[in-house]
Design a protein around this motif. Structure first.
Motif: not given
Length: 210
Positions: A151-171
């Motif tokens: 994301i924006f040039g920041a890579h999920a490597i060398s211990g870095h992680t990239l996650t995405m969470t979708i919350t619908i009606n609080g879940n």
């Protein structure tokens, strides 16, 4: 033949030689001056080209995004987006996807992360489409980068992680769709906003790079 008669031809030859050498020297100087002038002109042309404002955009949009929504909308949805990189919240500015009186199918009116999906076409849009519009708006190719590993040039490597969470009606639910996530047509940004639209669901998207 007298001595003076023998000297004259030699003087004439020496004078002729000197004249020829002078002419050749002048020609050489002229060639140097001409070459220097060409080099100087080339440098000036290159400098002017570099100084000229760049045309085009670093992030050209596909046709379905590169148009202004001017007619009645087929649907109008408001998912909320947040982005956190290394513990810091990324500002999603107001006016992304808006140019004068032109609203692209996905845009922002405020700086609170609420995306306005307003389209005059019966089609779905993805989260990646918004990043394309954002990169186009900023004329910044790096701003358009978002996928499962970057994301924006920041890579999920060398211990870095990239996650995405979708919350619908609080879940909350972890999503692996990233840029391919389809923005729902019936999303509202808050519980209060959903009260006036019973068929809509409060939807938030949280992207975290750590």
């Amino acid at each position: 033949m007298s001595k003076s008669q023998g000297v004259k031809p030699k003087l004439a030859q020496s004078r002729k030689k000197a004249i020829l050498e002078h002419v050749e020297g002048q020609r050489r100087r002229n060639r140097i001056i001409s070459f220097s002038a060409i080099v100087l002109i080339a440098i000036v042309v290159v400098a002017v080209v570099i100084a000229l404002p760049k045309t085009g955009n670093a992030v050209p949009l596909p046709g379905y995004l590169d148009h202004c929504v001017v007619t009645s909308t087929v649907y109008h949805s408001h998912p909320a987006l947040s982005i956190t990189i290394n513990g810091s919240s990324v500002n999603i500015p107001s006016g992304v996807g808006i140019g004068g009186a032109c609203n692209h199918p996905i845009h922002t009116h405020t700086a609170d992360g609420v995306l306005h999906v307003e389209t005059d076409e019966n089609r779905d849009y993805t989260l990646g489409d918004f990043f394309l519009i954002w990169g186009n708006h900023d004329n910044d190719a790096q701003r358009a980068i978002f996928n499962s590993t970057e994301i924006f040039g920041a890579h999920a490597i060398s211990g870095h992680t990239l996650t995405m969470t979708i919350t619908i009606n609080g879940n909350p639910t972890t999503s692996s769709e990233f840029q391919n996530y389809v923005l729902p047509r019936t999303a509202c940004e808050s519980a209060s906003a959903c009260q006036s639209q019973p068929s809509f669901q409060q939807t938030s998207i949280a992207i975290v790079y750590a």
